[in-house]
Motif scaffolding. Sequence first.
Motif, mmCIF file in Angstrom:
data_model
loop_
_atom_site.group_PDB
_atom_site.id
_atom_site.type_symbol
_atom_site.label_atom_id
_atom_site.label_comp_id
_atom_site.label_asym_id
_atom_site.label_seq_id
_atom_site.Cartn_x
_atom_site.Cartn_y
_atom_site.Cartn_z
ATOM 1 N N UNK A 24 -12.816 22.246 11.309
ATOM 2 C CA UNK A 24 -11.696 21.390 10.881
ATOM 3 C C UNK A 24 -10.578 21.323 11.917
ATOM 4 N N UNK A 25 -10.273 22.475 12.543
ATOM 5 C CA UNK A 25 -9.217 22.484 13.559
ATOM 6 C C UNK A 25 -9.624 21.660 14.776
ATOM 7 N N UNK A 26 -10.902 21.781 15.174
ATOM 8 C CA UNK A 26 -11.378 21.006 16.313
ATOM 9 C C UNK A 26 -11.361 19.517 16.036
ATOM 10 N N UNK A 27 -11.746 19.126 14.821
ATOM 11 C CA UNK A 27 -11.719 17.717 14.453
ATOM 12 C C UNK A 27 -10.294 17.186 14.415
ATOM 13 N N UNK A 28 -9.374 17.999 13.897
ATOM 14 C CA UNK A 28 -7.972 17.581 13.858
ATOM 15 C C UNK A 28 -7.407 17.413 15.262
ATOM 16 N N UNK A 29 -7.779 18.330 16.169
ATOM 17 C CA UNK A 29 -7.326 18.215 17.553
ATOM 18 C C UNK A 29 -7.844 16.935 18.182
ATOM 19 N N UNK A 30 -9.104 16.617 17.933
ATOM 20 C CA UNK A 30 -9.690 15.399 18.494
ATOM 21 C C UNK A 30 -9.019 14.149 17.937
ATOM 22 N N UNK A 31 -8.677 14.176 16.669
ATOM 23 C CA UNK A 31 -8.005 13.021 16.058
ATOM 24 C C UNK A 31 -6.626 12.830 16.674
ATOM 25 N N UNK A 32 -5.889 13.939 16.836
ATOM 26 C CA UNK A 32 -4.562 13.858 17.457
ATOM 27 C C UNK A 32 -4.679 13.355 18.886
ATOM 28 N N UNK A 34 -7.037 11.529 20.100
ATOM 29 C CA UNK A 34 -7.404 10.115 20.008
ATOM 30 C C UNK A 34 -6.162 9.244 19.855
ATOM 31 N N UNK A 35 -5.254 9.639 18.948
ATOM 32 C CA UNK A 35 -4.046 8.862 18.697
ATOM 33 C C UNK A 35 -3.162 8.834 19.939
ATOM 34 N N UNK A 36 -3.009 9.982 20.607
ATOM 35 C CA UNK A 36 -2.147 10.052 21.790
ATOM 36 C C UNK A 36 -2.719 9.217 22.930
ATOM 37 N N UNK A 37 -4.037 9.273 23.108
ATOM 38 C CA UNK A 37 -4.668 8.497 24.174
ATOM 39 C C UNK A 37 -4.466 6.999 23.929
ATOM 40 N N UNK A 38 -4.728 6.568 22.711
ATOM 41 C CA UNK A 38 -4.543 5.153 22.380
ATOM 42 C C UNK A 38 -3.086 4.734 22.565
ATOM 43 N N UNK A 39 -2.164 5.600 22.150
ATOM 44 C CA UNK A 39 -0.740 5.286 22.292
ATOM 45 C C UNK A 39 -0.355 5.199 23.769
ATOM 46 N N UNK A 40 -0.899 6.105 24.594
ATOM 47 C CA UNK A 40 -0.591 6.081 26.024
ATOM 48 C C UNK A 40 -1.133 4.830 26.687
ATOM 49 N N UNK A 41 -2.325 4.390 26.253
ATOM 50 C CA UNK A 41 -2.899 3.163 26.809
ATOM 51 C C UNK A 41 -2.044 1.955 26.423
ATOM 52 N N UNK A 42 -1.555 1.947 25.185
ATOM 53 C CA UNK A 42 -0.696 0.852 24.736
ATOM 54 C C UNK A 42 0.597 0.813 25.556
ATOM 55 N N UNK A 43 1.156 1.988 25.857
ATOM 56 C CA UNK A 43 2.380 2.049 26.661
ATOM 57 C C UNK A 43 2.127 1.467 28.044
#
Length: 280
Positions: A24-32, A34-43
């Motif tokens: 669960x911790x590993x999946x949560x890290x990957x989700x976070x 994922x969100x940061x990578x997508x946000x950085x690409x949008x920036x």
Amino acid sequence: MEVKAPKKHWKSKLHEVIYGTHTPAGKMFDIILLVVILYSVIIVMLESIPAIDSKYHSFLNVSEWVVTILFTIEYILRIICIKRPSRYIFSFFGIVDLLSTIPKYLSFFVVGSQYITAFRALRLLRVFRILKLVRFVGESNNLLRALKASRTKIFVFIFFILIISILLGTIMYMVEGPQNGFNSIPHSVYWTIVTLTTVGYGDISPQTGLGQVIATVIMIIGYGIIAVPTGIVTAEYSTQLQKKDQKEDDAEQHCPNCNAHIVMIDARYCRKCGTQLRED
């Protein structure tokens, strides 16, 4: 007598979170991540639009600093928790992670906006971090294996298409000639490839009746060709799925410490007691 599970070192726990996806911790890290990578690409994309950058420059700058700091922390943690840091540091993703992070820090040491602008281009490498999203697709490994297994067939297919394009391009050059826009054989081959792939830019078009007949044949062949590589990869993909199912049925793995069933064949740690199953 109940066997106590060995206490895991904090580096092992950190490694399980960052590099593992079966907890669960590993999946949560990957989700976070994922969100940061997508946000950085949008920036990065928004900064390339002058109207948006001039209006929201401060917000984008702060956002970029937040993303840079988060990526820096991730980069350091990945180095700390792995036994052989050089494997990550000199890997493709390790180099991209570093190069996509340092330009913001370089702005402190480089005087002159013209130089900073040059370094800003390095931040575009952050877009390549989106390749990490492949691991969020559960069947990506099967697809990669299918592509690898069918690479010879695909190469032969592409080589065959290249030969067809050269032959048909040469014929179109002979039929149409420079007076109708087919100025050379390479130019005619370019038109043939564009027509075979059903793109049809329209910058060149046959004017003679024979040329139009040949163009019609090429377009029909193009529609038929689309299905060939798809069928090759699909067949290999089905084969990989069958091999995976057979492997999972034949190889029941259990943890040597707690005898728990190993769900993922390539798992490094036991999901129940945390015992290391294999070396990195």
